[in-house]
Enzyme design. Structure first.
Site, mmCIF file in Angstrom:
data_model
loop_
_atom_site.group_PDB
_atom_site.id
_atom_site.type_symbol
_atom_site.label_atom_id
_atom_site.label_comp_id
_atom_site.label_asym_id
_atom_site.label_seq_id
_atom_site.Cartn_x
_atom_site.Cartn_y
_atom_site.Cartn_z
ATOM 1 N N MET A 84 33.536 -14.653 28.523
ATOM 2 C CA MET A 84 32.431 -14.796 29.301
ATOM 3 C C MET A 84 30.943 -14.969 28.697
ATOM 4 S SD MET A 84 31.059 -14.764 32.412
ATOM 5 C CE MET A 84 29.375 -14.863 32.516
ATOM 6 N N GLU A 85 30.198 -15.781 29.336
ATOM 7 C CA GLU A 85 29.185 -16.484 28.270
ATOM 8 C C GLU A 85 27.824 -15.648 28.502
ATOM 9 O OE1 GLU A 85 29.135 -18.787 32.341
ATOM 10 O OE2 GLU A 85 30.810 -18.061 31.073
ATOM 11 N N HIS A 117 33.346 -23.601 24.033
ATOM 12 C CA HIS A 117 33.135 -23.817 25.635
ATOM 13 C C HIS A 117 32.021 -22.385 25.966
ATOM 14 C CE1 HIS A 117 34.349 -24.049 29.885
ATOM 15 N NE2 HIS A 117 33.747 -22.953 29.989
ATOM 16 N N GLU A 118 32.201 -21.144 25.474
ATOM 17 C CA GLU A 118 30.923 -20.214 25.746
ATOM 18 C C GLU A 118 29.818 -20.865 25.118
ATOM 19 O OE1 GLU A 118 32.024 -18.411 27.915
ATOM 20 O OE2 GLU A 118 34.030 -19.082 27.987
ATOM 21 N N HIS A 156 27.682 -22.904 26.933
ATOM 22 C CA HIS A 156 27.026 -22.171 28.043
ATOM 23 C C HIS A 156 25.609 -21.900 27.886
ATOM 24 C CE1 HIS A 156 29.871 -22.690 31.315
ATOM 25 N NE2 HIS A 156 30.899 -21.950 30.671
ATOM 26 N N GLU A 162 30.777 -25.142 34.340
ATOM 27 C CA GLU A 162 31.922 -25.292 34.008
ATOM 28 C C GLU A 162 32.532 -26.638 33.677
ATOM 29 O OE1 GLU A 162 33.020 -22.544 32.723
ATOM 30 O OE2 GLU A 162 32.004 -20.851 33.949
ATOM 31 N N GLY A 213 39.375 -15.501 29.725
ATOM 32 C CA GLY A 213 39.564 -15.720 28.326
ATOM 33 C C GLY A 213 38.183 -15.314 27.705
#
Length: 844
Positions: free
Chosen positions: A270-271, A304-305, A308, A327, A268
């Site tokens: 990538m951090e 979410h990202e 991180h 995560e 979806g």
């Protein structure tokens, strides 16, 4: 032979401190060349240096110590361990030194490492180069010490075509012309960080930008022509970044944060620190065509990202065993942030369904795994990027936060981040910080939640004027052979108590009914004695309980019956109490249970009676929400409408089907409310034929917005004609469908009772293609998961035989989970077929 723990780990006596990397990608020949100097610390004398390298041709290697240069006499590759070893003619002495390398590689099409992605511009096909390094793919782009604890500073220089944009983790500090048609772009040094967080992207991009209130520059990059779709992401990212700065008490350490939309992307998002990459469908918003549900998902992914940037990037797990520290926490904290930025979304109510419910299903399998699990080889690492690490991790953290209190919990997180910033940590480090701040025995409470597989069901019954509670591990599936009893005891926060033993007695509340695990805060199921459950029905019907509690009662009743612990008839009777229900998340849980029963009962002679039962349950709410959006209606009502209308229609509600069919031509033109498109597409497909199939295929090809393509892709798997479903399957591997989208189409067909046999045959016949396309990532596991919809022991044997012959790295646990679920499906039908036929005959 049992592997040694360190079999796939690099030697510890050589560690990197800084990388200088120069890369030149060829966007026409799809190769790249690179030069690299790694500053090393040598802790003992050695004749060899080993690091990671995959699909790289290392042309030269020399070690530099002061003014002395020593060339490697031999370069040896270990394909299994994904390493390259440089042997030097004389021993390298302890101390500091530099390893200088030149190498070549390929821009692959597997969406890992340094890879190519295609996009359209002025009617022509163009390509960009981008990266995806988590978990173990930096080694495909440059020779590296590709383990999370091997943190270093990175100085990146890219030689790129003059007309392209180069992006990396930090600001561009210099750009100058190089040879004809190329420029050299140099970036500021990164913070000290892990290899998997590095990124470099080269292509034709446009961007919009904005500063946060703290002055941090945020940019959103898109391929040409899509800038107007980046506004929502930019505004949301700025608000979220400011929130996290305040919440964590540590300022985001970089001067810029870039969000980049990539057309071909396996995850979806990538951090990558400072350069977060996204699938287009998880970043871009077309205000006319993006649904409210999709918009919410985009905000959640961004949250979410960005979480991180602290949990994962600033403080990184020491090894992948502790992946959940990245995560699980990001999956929890995103809800904290979204609740702050979009309070009208009632996101914590949604958590109970979106995270906890999913985690309970997966972690209820016998073939689950602990949150913390020893992993060594990259194949094992890729397999733990699942809902146990993400959603169970988030759920147990939510439980702990509720137990400690949100302010104490926040202070504990801040303590942890300050203590371990720019370094690595393990689970125990977090518990110590929370213990120090709270004064509570966090380690003792949490050790079995992260160290053991599964979770408990708490059985509740009356015992005089008290409630008698008993905990034991819950297994979601029915078992053909009884497994050895699991005697794990969990420390369970339950209302104002902490249940630490097998049994516990509590005073019976004065209320007429008893609801345990109020708010569904603890990661448990509740099994009520029949009289206690009967008393709850009135509370549900009158909505005397909040939505999370109404959801939990229905969820546990059904899942206990699917596991063979209670009667399925009792669960179906319970749903009669929900006819006045109007909350979106409660209905999401109800239709999840009914959809699972649809999968199980589709081939049964009484299936029409089951559909009639479903219509009776759904009819009141379908009539209440209707087809027309009300002015200023709330978030949940909009989400509820598309949910219930589709499920009402798919259970043969004639008028709803007719309405969808009448709207189909308008929906194809994009002339109806985007929130209703999926309802219309799906019902038109379910009740359509060749004409509708051809229209959907052509619309998919023409549509530019990836979210709309995904809606059409789902509808293409809904047809009843096996021949049309075979056309859909063939289309999934055509040039018109990106690799990342193929699996979604397959899942749709596989989830259709009329399509599952054809989908399984298709996968077997094209296994070589799927294996070659997805073997380097986690997507093969996602592909296999859809097979759990089968309902016969014979099919389980067939699948087992196939994967016994076609052993695929990184999919072992997924195959076992699928086989377990199919076996349970078959046993459920054998056990409940007569009872269901009788109940549904009477219900009709």
């Amino acid at each position: 032979m049992k592997r040694k723990k360190s079999a796939f780990r690099l030697p510890v006596h050589v560690t990197p401190t800084r990388y200088e990397i120069m890369l030149k990608p060829d966007l026409e020949g799809f190769t790249f060349e690179g030069e690299e100097t790694i500053e090393l610390s040598i802790n003992k004398s050695t004749k060899e240096i080993t690091l990671h390298a995959v699909e790289l041709d290392i042309e030269s290697a020399e070690f530099i110590h002061g003014s002395k240069e020593t060339w490697a006499g031999e370069i040896a590759y270990n394909t299994k361990n994904e390493t390259a070893t440089f042997a030097f003619p004389k021993r390298i002495q302890k101390g500091k030194g530099k390893l200088r390398l030149t190498f070549r590689g390929i821009l692959n099409d597997k969406m890992v490492g340094f890879y190519k992605s295609r996009y359209g511009l002025s009617g022509q096909e163009r390509f960009l180069a981008t990266t995806q390094f988590e978990a173990t793919h930096a080694r495909r782009a440059f020779p590296s010490f590709d383990e999370p604890h091997q943190k270093a500073i990175f100085d990146i220089t890219l030689i790129v075509p003059s007309h392209t944009t180069a992006i990396s983790n930090t600001f561009e500090i210099e750009s100058k012309e190089h040879e004809a048609g190329y420029k050299i772009v140099k970036f500021a040094p990164t913070p000290k960080m892990s290899t998997y967080l590095l990124a470099f992207i080269v292509g034709e991009f446009e961007y919009i930008e904005k500063k946060t209130k703290e002055g941090i520059l945020v940019r959103v990059f898109v391929t040409p022509g899509k800038k107007e779709q980046a506004t929502f992401a930019l505004d949301t990212a700025c608000k979220l970044l400011s929130f996290y700065n305040d919440y964590f008490g540590i300022q985001y350490p970089l001067p810029v944060l870039d969000l980049i939309a990539i057309p071909d992307f396996s995850h979806g998002a990538m951090e990558n620190w400072g350069a977060v990459t996204y699938r287009e469908s998880t970043l871009l918003v077309d205000e006319a065509q993006t649904t409210l549900r999709e918009k919410q998902w985009i905000a959640m992914v961004i949250a979410h990202e960005l979480a991180h940037m602290w949990f994962g990037n600033l403080v990184t797990m020491r090894w992948w065993t502790h992946l959940w520290l990245n995560e699980g926490f990001a999956s929890f904290i995103e809800y904290v942030a979204i609740d702050n930025v979009f309070p009208e979304w009632h996101i914590w109510t949604q958590f109970v369904y979106l995270e906890q419910g999913i985690a309970l299903r997966l972690d209820g399998l016998q073939n689950t795994h602990p949150i913390e699990i020893e992993v060594h080889h990259p194949d094992e690492i890729s397999e733990i990027f699942d809902k146990v690490s993400y959603s169970k991790g988030a759920s147990v953290i939510r439980m702990l936060s509720e137990y400690l209190g949100p302010i104490i919990f926040q202070k504990g997180l801040q303590h942890y981040l300050v203590k371990h910033q720019y370094s690595n940590a393990e689970t125990q480090d977090l518990w110590k910080s929370l213990e120090e701040v709270s004064g509570k025995p966090v380690t003792k409470i949490m050790q079995n939640w992260t160290g053991k597989p599964g979770y408990p069901v708490i059985s509740v019954r009356k015992k005089g004027d008290q409630l008698h509670l008993t905990q034991q591990r819950f297994i979601t599936t029915m078992q053909k052979v009884k497994k050895k009893k699991d005697n794990t005891l969990w420390s369970i926060p339950l209302e104002d108590h902490l249940m630490t033993k097998k049994t516990m007695d509590l005073p019976k509340p004065k209320d007429r009914f008893v609801k345990m695990n109020v708010g569904e805060h603890s990661f448990v199921r509740i099994g009520y004695a029949s009289k206690l459950l009967s008393l709850l029905q009135g509370a549900v019907s009158q909505k005397q309980l909040p939505p999370p509690d109404r959801l939990g009662i229905a969820r546990d009743a059904f899942d206990l019956s699917f596991a063979g612990k209670t009667s399925i008839s009792h669960a179906l009777l319970l749903l009669q109490s929900y006819k006045k229900e109007d909350n979106y998340i409660v209905w999401a849980q109800i239709v999840t249970a009914l959809s699972h029963l649809t999968t199980l009962l589709a081939d049964e002679p009484f299936f029409e009676n089951f559909q009639a039962y479903c219509r009776s349950i759904l009819s009141p709410i379908a009539k209440k929400v209707g087809w027309e959006k009300k002015q200023n209606e709330d978030h949940f009502t909009t989400l509820l409408r598309s949910l219930v209308l589709y499920h009402f229609g798919t259970n043969k509600a004639t008028e709803t089907i007719k309405k969808a069919q009448s709207l189909f031509p308008l929906a194809i033109k994009g002339s109806i409310d985007a929130d209703l498109e999926s309802v219309v597409f799906n019902l038109a497909a379910e009740n359509g034929g060749e004409k509708e199939h051809e229209i959907l295929i052509n619309t998919y090809k023409k549509t530019m917005l990836h979210q709309r393509k995904d809606r059409i892709a789902s509808a293409l798997g809904k047809f009843k004609s096996e021949s049309l479903l075979l056309k859909t399957l063939a289309f999934s591997l055509s040039k018109d469908v990106r690799s990342q989208s193929t699996i979604g189409i397959l899942h749709s067909v596989w989830g259709n009772p009329q399509g599952r046999n054809g989908a399984w045959d298709f996968v077997q016949n094209h296994w070589k293609t799927f294996h070659e396309r997805y073997m380097a990532g986690h997507m093969l596991s996602r592909l296999i998961q859809a097979a759990d919809s089968f309902t016969t022991i014979e099919k389980a044997r067939e699948i087992k035989n196939f994967f016994d012959k076609n052993k695929t790295p990184g999919t072992k646990r997924t195959v076992l989970q699928v086989l377990e679920q199919i076996t349970s499906n078959a046993l459920f039908l054998t056990t409940n077929r007569k009872e269901l036929a009788k109940f549904l005959r009477k219900a009709r």
